[in-house]
Design a protein around this motif. Structure first.
Motif, PDB file in Angstrom:
ATOM      1  N   UNK A 290       0.834  -1.194   0.000  1.00  0.00           N
ATOM      2  CA  UNK A 290       0.000   0.000   0.000  1.00  0.00           C
ATOM      3  C   UNK A 290       0.869   1.245   0.000  1.00  0.00           C
ATOM      4  N   UNK A 291       0.604   2.137   0.956  1.00  0.00           N
ATOM      5  CA  UNK A 291       1.360   3.391   1.042  1.00  0.00           C
ATOM      6  C   UNK A 291       2.591   3.283   1.937  1.00  0.00           C
ATOM      7  N   UNK A 292       2.865   2.094   2.473  1.00  0.00           N
ATOM      8  CA  UNK A 292       3.934   1.941   3.460  1.00  0.00           C
ATOM      9  C   UNK A 292       5.173   1.280   2.863  1.00  0.00           C
ATOM     10  N   UNK A 293       6.324   1.807   3.247  1.00  0.00           N
ATOM     11  CA  UNK A 293       7.619   1.202   2.915  1.00  0.00           C
ATOM     12  C   UNK A 293       8.251   0.751   4.224  1.00  0.00           C
ATOM     13  N   UNK A 294       8.590  -0.517   4.331  1.00  0.00           N
ATOM     14  CA  UNK A 294       9.068  -1.079   5.586  1.00  0.00           C
ATOM     15  C   UNK A 294      10.594  -1.047   5.661  1.00  0.00           C
ATOM     16  N   UNK A 295      11.124  -1.020   6.900  1.00  0.00           N
ATOM     17  CA  UNK A 295      12.567  -0.807   7.088  1.00  0.00           C
ATOM     18  C   UNK A 295      13.365  -2.103   7.212  1.00  0.00           C
ATOM     19  N   UNK A 296      12.698  -3.252   7.155  1.00  0.00           N
ATOM     20  CA  UNK A 296      13.407  -4.531   7.275  1.00  0.00           C
ATOM     21  C   UNK A 296      14.088  -4.618   8.649  1.00  0.00           C
ATOM     22  N   UNK A 297      15.399  -4.910   8.692  1.00  0.00           N
ATOM     23  CA  UNK A 297      16.134  -4.882   9.958  1.00  0.00           C
ATOM     24  C   UNK A 297      15.869  -6.040  10.896  1.00  0.00           C
ATOM     25  N   UNK A 298      15.515  -7.229  10.368  1.00  0.00           N
ATOM     26  CA  UNK A 298      15.363  -8.396  11.243  1.00  0.00           C
ATOM     27  C   UNK A 298      16.702  -8.694  11.901  1.00  0.00           C
ATOM     28  N   UNK A 299      16.655  -9.085  13.174  1.00  0.00           N
ATOM     29  CA  UNK A 299      17.920  -9.289  13.872  1.00  0.00           C
ATOM     30  C   UNK A 299      17.756 -10.183  15.089  1.00  0.00           C
ATOM     31  N   UNK A 300      18.882 -10.701  15.564  1.00  0.00           N
ATOM     32  CA  UNK A 300      18.976 -11.380  16.855  1.00  0.00           C
ATOM     33  C   UNK A 300      19.960 -10.576  17.690  1.00  0.00           C
ATOM     34  N   UNK A 301      19.547 -10.229  18.913  1.00  0.00           N
ATOM     35  CA  UNK A 301      20.366  -9.404  19.802  1.00  0.00           C
ATOM     36  C   UNK A 301      20.621 -10.172  21.093  1.00  0.00           C
ATOM     37  N   UNK A 302      21.865 -10.179  21.544  1.00  0.00           N
ATOM     38  CA  UNK A 302      22.218 -10.864  22.775  1.00  0.00           C
ATOM     39  C   UNK A 302      21.843 -10.047  24.007  1.00  0.00           C
ATOM     40  N   UNK A 303      21.912 -10.655  25.190  1.00  0.00           N
ATOM     41  CA  UNK A 303      21.501  -9.985  26.433  1.00  0.00           C
ATOM     42  C   UNK A 303      22.410  -8.844  26.854  1.00  0.00           C
ATOM     43  N   UNK A 304      23.527  -8.647  26.146  1.00  0.00           N
ATOM     44  CA  UNK A 304      24.359  -7.480  26.395  1.00  0.00           C
ATOM     45  C   UNK A 304      24.079  -6.356  25.420  1.00  0.00           C
ATOM     46  N   UNK A 305      23.051  -6.520  24.587  1.00  0.00           N
ATOM     47  CA  UNK A 305      22.701  -5.508  23.607  1.00  0.00           C
ATOM     48  C   UNK A 305      23.497  -5.598  22.325  1.00  0.00           C
ATOM     49  N   UNK A 306      24.304  -6.657  22.184  1.00  0.00           N
ATOM     50  CA  UNK A 306      25.130  -6.838  20.989  1.00  0.00           C
ATOM     51  C   UNK A 306      24.327  -7.525  19.890  1.00  0.00           C
ATOM     52  N   UNK A 307      24.393  -6.976  18.680  1.00  0.00           N
ATOM     53  CA  UNK A 307      23.670  -7.537  17.543  1.00  0.00           C
ATOM     54  C   UNK A 307      24.439  -8.748  17.024  1.00  0.00           C
ATOM     55  N   UNK A 308      23.811  -9.918  17.078  1.00  0.00           N
ATOM     56  CA  UNK A 308      24.458 -11.164  16.683  1.00  0.00           C
ATOM     57  C   UNK A 308      24.226 -11.492  15.213  1.00  0.00           C
ATOM     58  N   UNK A 309      23.121 -11.020  14.666  1.00  0.00           N
ATOM     59  CA  UNK A 309      22.810 -11.232  13.248  1.00  0.00           C
ATOM     60  C   UNK A 309      21.794 -10.183  12.839  1.00  0.00           C
ATOM     61  N   UNK A 310      21.876  -9.715  11.579  1.00  0.00           N
ATOM     62  CA  UNK A 310      21.043  -8.590  11.140  1.00  0.00           C
ATOM     63  C   UNK A 310      20.881  -8.661   9.628  1.00  0.00           C
ATOM     64  N   UNK A 311      19.667  -8.489   9.134  1.00  0.00           N
ATOM     65  CA  UNK A 311      19.449  -8.473   7.688  1.00  0.00           C
ATOM     66  C   UNK A 311      19.700  -7.092   7.084  1.00  0.00           C
ATOM     67  N   UNK A 312      19.964  -6.077   7.921  1.00  0.00           N
ATOM     68  CA  UNK A 312      20.116  -4.733   7.379  1.00  0.00           C
ATOM     69  C   UNK A 312      18.822  -4.283   6.731  1.00  0.00           C
ATOM     70  N   UNK A 313      18.902  -3.687   5.546  1.00  0.00           N
ATOM     71  CA  UNK A 313      17.686  -3.210   4.874  1.00  0.00           C
ATOM     72  C   UNK A 313      17.190  -4.207   3.828  1.00  0.00           C
ATOM     73  N   UNK A 314      17.761  -5.415   3.834  1.00  0.00           N
ATOM     74  CA  UNK A 314      17.389  -6.402   2.833  1.00  0.00           C
ATOM     75  C   UNK A 314      16.396  -7.432   3.338  1.00  0.00           C
ATOM     76  N   UNK A 315      15.915  -8.245   2.405  1.00  0.00           N
ATOM     77  CA  UNK A 315      15.077  -9.387   2.736  1.00  0.00           C
ATOM     78  C   UNK A 315      15.970 -10.535   3.206  1.00  0.00           C
ATOM     79  N   UNK A 316      15.375 -11.492   3.925  1.00  0.00           N
ATOM     80  CA  UNK A 316      16.117 -12.695   4.284  1.00  0.00           C
ATOM     81  C   UNK A 316      15.976 -13.061   5.742  1.00  0.00           C
ATOM     82  N   UNK A 317      16.913 -13.875   6.215  1.00  0.00           N
ATOM     83  CA  UNK A 317      16.906 -14.365   7.584  1.00  0.00           C
ATOM     84  C   UNK A 317      18.137 -13.876   8.334  1.00  0.00           C
ATOM     85  N   UNK A 318      17.913 -13.407   9.538  1.00  0.00           N
ATOM     86  CA  UNK A 318      19.007 -13.170  10.481  1.00  0.00           C
ATOM     87  C   UNK A 318      19.076 -14.401  11.368  1.00  0.00           C
ATOM     88  N   UNK A 319      20.216 -15.092  11.358  1.00  0.00           N
ATOM     89  CA  UNK A 319      20.341 -16.363  12.077  1.00  0.00           C
ATOM     90  C   UNK A 319      21.560 -16.315  12.990  1.00  0.00           C
TER      91      UNK A 319
END
Length: 278
Positions: free
Chosen positions: A215-244
């Motif tokens: 529709x009128x919305x553009x989504x930012x993607x950004x799927x990610x897994x973050x550890x309990x210290x706030x560290x990003x362990x995996x991130x799709x950035x602005x793309x499609x796919x899986x953060x594993x």
């Protein structure tokens, strides 16, 4: 040490339910090949999100939690835990909901509590945050704007959740759009909330999001897994796919809380803030 492979999806979903299930099947297959025990799909993965935020367009299709649609998702999940957003029908009332399923059936349902902009023109609001036991441990679920409120994730952490899944249809800014989606101010907020909620509660945070546009919305993607210290362990950035990411959930949570225990060191007696304060 027991490690789990956790996956979060950045993908596009629309009103074509069969196409949604085809995409879900592909994502489950990809995640399973990499040993994932959890796959977090986005908010509104079953039938798409709102086409606009003004309540003018037809709403997504609605399904009861006991419907064949949810049963189909559970069968596809098999030995994995899969979470997905959908429009829940409860009699005449509609909720923006998320479900956690495995091959045995429904594990839990969360109804989105915090409603941005004019989402309340389509959905009623949920009223609670409750953790639940699953085959991969104690979990909690949030939906999109819920994560902007520290109390949401804190309630789940205090209820014992070591993994919190937040499913979103988080769009880019409409009033000051960035040419490069990576520079979008709403993308920055999305990422900050993910890291802050993980760190302040010392939990493993799994964040999925819609990607592309609807529709009128553009989504930012950004799927990610973050550890309990706030560290990003995996991130799709602005793309499609899986953060594993492969995570020792219990060990990493215990390690993070050993010295600086944010839940343990709380002082509820000092937090006398009126609920109506703004």
């Amino acid at each position: 040490m027991t490690e789990l492979v956790l996956a979060a999806a950045a993908a596009n979903f629309d009103r074509d339910l069969e196409r949604c299930f085809e995409r879900i099947g592909n994502l489950i297959t990809q995640a399973r090949r990499q040993g994932a025990r959890l796959l977090a799909l986005p908010e509104a993965a079953l039938g798409g999100y709102l086409a606009d935020l003004d309540g003018a367009q037809p709403p997504p299709p609605a399904f009861e939690i006991s419907s064949p649609v949810i049963a189909r998702l559970a069968r596809m999940a098999g030995d994995m835990v899969v979470t997905a957003g959908f429009c829940e029908a409860d009699g005449p009332v509609r909720y923006n909901s998320a479900v956690a399923v495995c091959g045995d059936g429904v594990l839990a349902v969360h109804r989105k509590v915090h409603q941005p902009l004019r989402e309340n023109a389509t959905y009623a609001a949920g009223d609670r945050f409750v953790a639940f036991d699953s085959p991969i441990g104690r979990m909690g679920m949030l939906i999109c704007y819920d994560k902007a409120f520290p109390e949401s994730a804190r309630a789940l952490a205090l209820d014992g959740a070591q993994i919190i899944v937040c499913m979103s249809a988080w769009p880019a800014s409409r009033t000051a759009p960035a040419r490069n989606l990576a520079d979008d101010r709403w993308k920055r907020r999305f990422d900050l909330f993910d890291q802050a909620r993980a760190l302040e509660n010392q939990v493993v945070w799994v964040s999925s999001n819609q990607a592309g546009s609807f529709g009128s919305l553009r989504f930012v993607s950004g799927a990610k897994v973050v550890g309990p210290g706030g560290d990003v362990l995996a991130d799709t950035g602005i793309g499609h796919g899986l953060a594993i990411a492969r995570v020792d959930v219990a060990g990493s949570v215990e390690g993070a809380r050993r010295v600086m225990g944010h839940l343990r060191d709380r002082r509820p007696d000092a937090y006398d803030v009126p609920a109506a304060a703004v």
